[in-house]
Structures are given as structure tokens and as C-alpha cells.
Design an enzyme around this catalytic site. Structure first.
Site, PDB file in Angstrom:
ATOM      1  N   ASP A   1       0.866  -1.178   0.000  1.00  0.00           N
ATOM      2  CA  ASP A   1       0.000   0.000   0.000  1.00  0.00           C
ATOM      3  C   ASP A   1       0.905   1.232   0.000  1.00  0.00           C
ATOM      4  OD1 ASP A   1      -1.619   2.132   0.682  1.00  0.00           O
ATOM      5  OD2 ASP A   1      -2.730   1.023   2.222  1.00  0.00           O
ATOM      6  N   ILE A   2       0.800   2.058  -1.005  1.00  0.00           N
ATOM      7  CA  ILE A   2       1.721   3.198  -1.137  1.00  0.00           C
ATOM      8  C   ILE A   2       1.523   4.219  -0.017  1.00  0.00           C
ATOM      9  CG2 ILE A   2       0.345   4.715  -2.651  1.00  0.00           C
ATOM     10  CD1 ILE A   2       2.981   5.019  -4.345  1.00  0.00           C
TER      11      ILE A   2
ATOM     12  N   ASN B   1      -6.036  12.890 -11.115  1.00  0.00           N
ATOM     13  CA  ASN B   1      -6.619  13.344 -12.377  1.00  0.00           C
ATOM     14  C   ASN B   1      -6.417  14.858 -12.474  1.00  0.00           C
ATOM     15  OD1 ASN B   1      -8.827  14.609 -11.016  1.00  0.00           O
ATOM     16  ND2 ASN B   1      -9.793  12.586 -10.859  1.00  0.00           N
TER      17      ASN B   1
ATOM     18  N   GLY C   1      -9.533   4.939  -6.264  1.00  0.00           N
ATOM     19  CA  GLY C   1      -8.244   4.282  -6.456  1.00  0.00           C
ATOM     20  C   GLY C   1      -7.174   4.798  -5.514  1.00  0.00           C
TER      21      GLY C   1
ATOM     22  N   ASP D   1      -5.562   7.553  -5.609  1.00  0.00           N
ATOM     23  CA  ASP D   1      -5.812   8.973  -5.326  1.00  0.00           C
ATOM     24  C   ASP D   1      -6.671   9.117  -4.060  1.00  0.00           C
ATOM     25  OD1 ASP D   1      -5.927  11.695  -5.700  1.00  0.00           O
ATOM     26  OD2 ASP D   1      -7.223  11.635  -7.467  1.00  0.00           O
TER      27      ASP D   1
ATOM     28  N   TYR E   1      -7.958   4.181 -15.451  1.00  0.00           N
ATOM     29  CA  TYR E   1      -7.584   4.725 -16.756  1.00  0.00           C
ATOM     30  C   TYR E   1      -7.304   3.657 -17.812  1.00  0.00           C
ATOM     31  CZ  TYR E   1      -7.525   9.644 -15.282  1.00  0.00           C
ATOM     32  OH  TYR E   1      -7.880  10.910 -14.855  1.00  0.00           O
TER      33      TYR E   1
HETATM   34  P1  ADP Z   1      -5.469   5.467 -12.736  1.00  0.00           P
HETATM   35  O1  ADP Z   1      -6.690   6.342 -12.774  1.00  0.00           O
HETATM   36  O2  ADP Z   1      -4.185   6.231 -13.055  1.00  0.00           O
HETATM   37  O3  ADP Z   1      -5.623   4.221 -13.544  1.00  0.00           O
HETATM   38  P2  ADP Z   1      -6.022   4.047 -10.215  1.00  0.00           P
HETATM   39  O4  ADP Z   1      -5.885   4.606  -8.840  1.00  0.00           O
HETATM   40  O5  ADP Z   1      -7.386   3.699 -10.712  1.00  0.00           O
HETATM   41  O6  ADP Z   1      -5.268   5.099 -11.176  1.00  0.00           O
HETATM   42  O7  ADP Z   1      -5.107   2.751 -10.341  1.00  0.00           O
HETATM   43  C1  ADP Z   1      -3.721   2.772 -10.445  1.00  0.00           C
HETATM   44  C2  ADP Z   1      -3.125   1.595  -9.682  1.00  0.00           C
HETATM   45  O8  ADP Z   1      -3.078   1.923  -8.291  1.00  0.00           O
HETATM   46  C3  ADP Z   1      -3.929   0.283  -9.771  1.00  0.00           C
HETATM   47  O9  ADP Z   1      -3.021  -0.793  -9.979  1.00  0.00           O
HETATM   48  C4  ADP Z   1      -4.566   0.188  -8.393  1.00  0.00           C
HETATM   49  O10 ADP Z   1      -4.789  -1.161  -8.015  1.00  0.00           O
HETATM   50  C5  ADP Z   1      -3.473   0.793  -7.538  1.00  0.00           C
HETATM   51  N1  ADP Z   1      -3.804   1.195  -6.165  1.00  0.00           N
HETATM   52  C6  ADP Z   1      -5.010   1.459  -5.599  1.00  0.00           C
HETATM   53  N2  ADP Z   1      -4.857   1.774  -4.297  1.00  0.00           N
HETATM   54  C7  ADP Z   1      -3.521   1.713  -4.029  1.00  0.00           C
HETATM   55  C8  ADP Z   1      -2.705   1.899  -2.868  1.00  0.00           C
HETATM   56  N3  ADP Z   1      -3.228   2.243  -1.692  1.00  0.00           N
HETATM   57  N4  ADP Z   1      -1.343   1.718  -2.980  1.00  0.00           N
HETATM   58  C9  ADP Z   1      -0.788   1.392  -4.168  1.00  0.00           C
HETATM   59  N5  ADP Z   1      -1.493   1.196  -5.285  1.00  0.00           N
HETATM   60  C10 ADP Z   1      -2.840   1.350  -5.228  1.00  0.00           C
END
Ligand code: ADP
Length: 193
Positions: free
Chosen positions: A21-22, A35, A43, A45, A136
């Protein structure tokens, strides 16, 4: 729960791929796949704004008031608020429209511009999510090769403060795609320059 498997050294920087988890990373900056409105959404964000608290959104609003919406492929930096990371670098990846609408160049630019901000601010470490491969719709096999290739090229080209780049992949499928891409690009588990 986080397992670290792949790590290579490029110039003086370590590039690592982990599943996790980032929002829990303690690198100097974490990158947000935002965005253009910078107003937060779902997501990664949504997770970053939820964990980081209102200070991040406040700064995003000021940036948009000053310079308008953030164009795709660009990046800006805010506080990390309540996150362990001191900074959040917000970048906008491209929406996937089939691949011939400049998506690869825009995705490469999102990584390059984020790294440039980190280097310009003398940061030591930075974590990236898998930009554009969620809502996206960018195919993860293509995105992972491009992301890793772009980061490696930037680290090779620049004299930089950045000593640690971590890809933090949320799910095992994305994690596997990035691990394969790194092995494919490097060809061996540890690069010697
Ligand atoms: P985008 O709109 O750029 O596609 P998303 O947030 O929908 O961005 O997804 C980008 C990636 O981030 C996906 O692989 C998603 O599973 C991942 N993601 C979602 N939550 C987290 C998190 N807490 N830490 C790391 N990656 C995450």
C-alpha cells in the site's frame, strides 16, 4: 504483508518492486496517480487523500487556482500531510484509448516529470504506484515495461539526489507484471555498471 523480491542498482540508485500500500511508504515522496482536477477521486488517489488528510487537498486547490488543471503527463508537489512521506507528487497519467493517441509518451512523461520534481527538490527516495493501469485502463503489461524502462533511463541519464525508487504495486497481478518487466529489461537480478 509486503514482500520485496526484485531490486537492482542503477548508477547509485536502488530500484525496488514490492507489493503493498503506497500510503504506508516512508520514502521522501510518494506519487499519486491523480486526475487533472487534483480534487481526489477513487483508487490510489482516494487512498492518499484519505490517509494524508485535508492539508493535501488544500494545497491541490491552491495549485489549481494558480495554474489551472494539471495537464496529462505533468506533475506537481504538495505536502504529505499525515502520511509518513513528507511530500506527495501528483501526476496525471493518460487514459488508454487504444495506444495510438500518444498514451506511451504521456505515461513516460508522467514518470519523468515526477522524477524531475524529486530531483529538483533534492529528494532521496520516491515511491510510484502503477500509474494509469486502474480506472484509466492502460494495459498493465505495456505500462509496466514503459514505467520501468523510463525510470531506469532517467536514473542512468541524470546526476541525481535520488537513491531509491520503489514501485509499490497493490495487487499480485500488477506486482507480477512489474517483476517480469524488470527482469526482462535488466536481464539479470543485479546490474553492474
Ligand atoms: P489510474 O486512474 O491512473 O488508472 P487508479 O488509482 O485507478 O489510477 O489505479 C492505479 C493503480 O493503483 C492500480 O493498480 C490500483 O490497483 C493501484 N492502487 C489502488 N490503491 C492503491 C494503494 N493504496 N497503494 C498502491 N497502489 C494502489
Amino acid at each position: 504483508m509486503e514482500k520485496q523480491v526484485v531490486e537492482v542498482t542503477i548508477n547509485q540508485a536502488k530500484l525496488r518492486i514490492i507489493q503493498g500500500d503506497i500510503t504506508k511508504q516512508d520514502t521522501d515522496a510518494i506519487v499519486n496517480a491523480a486526475n487533472s482536477s487534483l480534487m481526489g477521486s477513487g483508487g490510489v488517489d482516494g487512498a492518499i487523500h484519505r490517509t494524508g488528510g485535508p492539508a493535501i487537498l488544500e494545497e491541490c486547490k491552491q495549485i489549481v487556482a494558480r495554474q489551472g488543471h494539471l495537464p496529462t503527463g505533468k506533475a506537481v508537489m504538495t505536502t504529505g500531510g499525515n502520511l509518513k512521506a513528507r511530500h506527495v507528487i501528483h501526476t496525471v497519467g493518460p487514459i488508454w484509448y487504444g495506444g495510438d493517441k500518444g498514451e506511451p509518451e504521456l505515461l513516460a512523461s508522467a514518470y519523468q516529470e515526477s522524477l524531475k520534481l524529486a530531483m529538483g527538490n533534492q529528494l532521496f527516495s520516491i515511491s510510484f504506484p502503477s500509474i494509469s493501469t486502474g480506472a484509466y485502463g492502460y494495459p498493465v503489461a505495456k505500462a509496466s515495461r514503459l514505467a520501468i524502462g523510463t525510470v531506469i533511463a532517467s536514473l542512468r541519464q541524470s546526476v541525481t539526489s535520488v537513491r531509491e525508487v520503489v514501485f509499490v504495486l497493490f495487487d499480485s497481478q500488477t506486482f507480477r507484471a512489474y517483476s517480469s518487466a524488470l527482469k526482462e529489461i535488466i536481464g539479470t537480478s543485479n546490474e553492474k555498471d
